[in-house]
Scaffold this motif. Sequence first.
Motif, PDB file in Angstrom:
ATOM      1  N   LEU A  76      44.513  42.319  45.913  1.00 27.50           N
ATOM      2  CA  LEU A  76      44.944  41.129  46.650  1.00 27.50           C
ATOM      3  C   LEU A  76      44.786  39.915  45.755  1.00 27.50           C
ATOM      4  CD1 LEU A  76      43.100  41.738  50.065  1.00 27.50           C
ATOM      5  CD2 LEU A  76      45.218  42.771  49.219  1.00 27.50           C
ATOM      6  N   ARG A  77      45.884  39.219  45.508  1.00 31.74           N
ATOM      7  CA  ARG A  77      45.854  38.037  44.652  1.00 31.74           C
ATOM      8  C   ARG A  77      46.458  36.842  45.393  1.00 31.74           C
ATOM      9  NH1 ARG A  77      46.527  40.035  38.353  1.00 31.74           N
ATOM     10  NH2 ARG A  77      44.599  41.195  38.421  1.00 31.74           N
ATOM     11  N   PRO A  78      45.625  36.105  46.103  1.00 32.73           N
ATOM     12  CA  PRO A  78      46.141  34.947  46.833  1.00 32.73           C
ATOM     13  C   PRO A  78      46.443  33.789  45.881  1.00 32.73           C
ATOM     14  CG  PRO A  78      43.774  35.253  47.286  1.00 32.73           C
ATOM     15  CD  PRO A  78      44.178  36.305  46.293  1.00 32.73           C
TER      16      PRO A  78
ATOM     17  N   GLY B 100      53.433  43.351  39.524  1.00 27.20           N
ATOM     18  CA  GLY B 100      52.383  42.525  40.136  1.00 27.20           C
ATOM     19  C   GLY B 100      51.521  41.843  39.090  1.00 27.20           C
ATOM     20  N   ASP B 101      51.301  42.518  37.989  1.00 26.57           N
ATOM     21  CA  ASP B 101      50.538  41.919  36.883  1.00 26.57           C
ATOM     22  C   ASP B 101      51.242  40.660  36.397  1.00 26.57           C
ATOM     23  OD1 ASP B 101      48.624  41.761  34.753  1.00 26.57           O
ATOM     24  OD2 ASP B 101      50.120  42.622  33.409  1.00 26.57           O
ATOM     25  N   ILE B 102      52.538  40.773  36.190  1.00 25.46           N
ATOM     26  CA  ILE B 102      53.308  39.662  35.627  1.00 25.46           C
ATOM     27  C   ILE B 102      53.475  38.539  36.648  1.00 25.46           C
ATOM     28  CG2 ILE B 102      55.543  39.022  34.644  1.00 25.46           C
ATOM     29  CD1 ILE B 102      55.726  42.062  33.758  1.00 25.46           C
TER      30      ILE B 102
ATOM     31  N   SER C  33      51.724  37.754  39.201  1.00 29.40           N
ATOM     32  CA  SER C  33      50.500  37.043  39.608  1.00 29.40           C
ATOM     33  C   SER C  33      50.065  36.028  38.552  1.00 29.40           C
ATOM     34  CB  SER C  33      49.371  38.009  39.972  1.00 29.40           C
ATOM     35  OG  SER C  33      49.070  38.892  38.923  1.00 29.40           O
ATOM     36  N   ASP C  34      50.291  36.314  37.281  1.00 29.88           N
ATOM     37  CA  ASP C  34      50.021  35.287  36.262  1.00 29.88           C
ATOM     38  C   ASP C  34      50.968  34.103  36.452  1.00 29.88           C
ATOM     39  OD1 ASP C  34      48.125  36.950  34.997  1.00 29.88           O
ATOM     40  OD2 ASP C  34      48.754  36.270  33.002  1.00 29.88           O
ATOM     41  N   GLN C  35      52.214  34.424  36.750  1.00 29.10           N
ATOM     42  CA  GLN C  35      53.194  33.353  36.946  1.00 29.10           C
ATOM     43  C   GLN C  35      52.808  32.488  38.151  1.00 29.10           C
ATOM     44  OE1 GLN C  35      57.250  34.707  37.103  1.00 29.10           O
ATOM     45  NE2 GLN C  35      57.946  32.725  37.862  1.00 29.10           N
TER      46      GLN C  35
END
Length: 351
Positions: free
Chosen positions: A99-101, A240-242, A244-246
């Motif tokens: 989970l990346r809010p 999701g990795d990419i 979420s950094d964005q």
Amino acid sequence: MKIACLAGDGIGPEIMAEALKVLDALGLPIEVAHADVGGTAYKKHGHPLPPETLELCKASDAVLFGAVGDPSCDNLERHLRPEQAILGLRQALTLFANLRPATMFPGLEDLSALRPEVAREIDLLIVRELNGDVYFGEKAIRTLEDGRRQGFDFMSYAEDEVRRIAHVAFRAAQGRNKRLCSVDKANVLETSQLWRDVVIEVSAEYPDVALSHMYVDNAAMQLVRNPGQFDVVVTGNLFGDILSDQASMCVGSIGLLASASLGEDQTQYGTRGLYEPIHGSAPDIAGQGKANPMAMILSLAMLLRHSLGLEAEAARVEAAVAKALEDGVKGADLGGTAGTSELGDAVLARL
Ligand code: IPM
Ligand code: MG
């Protein structure tokens, strides 16, 4: 309650110290046990995820994780590199739901890479699958018959892997604004076609959630064009990795985003999980007292909420971070001058 504390490499120990100050101040009956991980662990024990570290994590209700990554380890065989520690923990503890809010903090709109009126609307949750995809498929660099070297990474998702992350995402959407956007590349990838089919199947169980689908290239574009359109986004490990950094840059700094990695394992208090900032070990500023500890402190808040069932305390920590930012306390990543411990103290003062 027992938590494992793995500070790791680079800025990990500095930001962890601030999170532990906050935890101390809450005065909760939580036992904290420390262990080595990443490049630090490799240098001491010959492995980035020593067995005693893994055992401690398994015996704890939750893991608070700093960061791993050390340029001096970049030429080691892949299985000995620091990053393998976090991948190994995700796999060994079956932490499949990340989970990346990403939410705009009042007062930081002008620091976003986006225009303030666009940035103001950001309030989204990325639910990233964490146990599959190209991350864990067969991979190698091999030599073809004609002598050329070829690198490959096998991308796959089995339907049960998609189903379990879809359920997490639909439930998260039910607890928010009831909109779920599934991000894939179904116009090109078979893996994505199965992903999409299974997400649609699961949606039948959540008639109250509005499901949409978006190709990942379009999602990357929409995330900077109009991030306010997103509520919950569910996607695979690599996308999701990419994304979420964005998303973190849309909020203003990667130093502000926390994450929870959850499995199915229920403890006495909540779901066993691992909590870490989404940023890395930032070797370029390590040891200088410059790193922003906010994402680490917000990761602690997520730990209190999801693994220890301490919602009130989690909300208190989050409010203290938001207040510090609103009051203009900023580190170098946000154009300010406050150092790591000053930032931690500012949060403490507002608890
Ligand atoms: C993250 C990181 C990790 C990942 C690395 C360190 C292996 O970028 O948590 O987003 O790619 O998942
Ligand atoms: Mg990443």
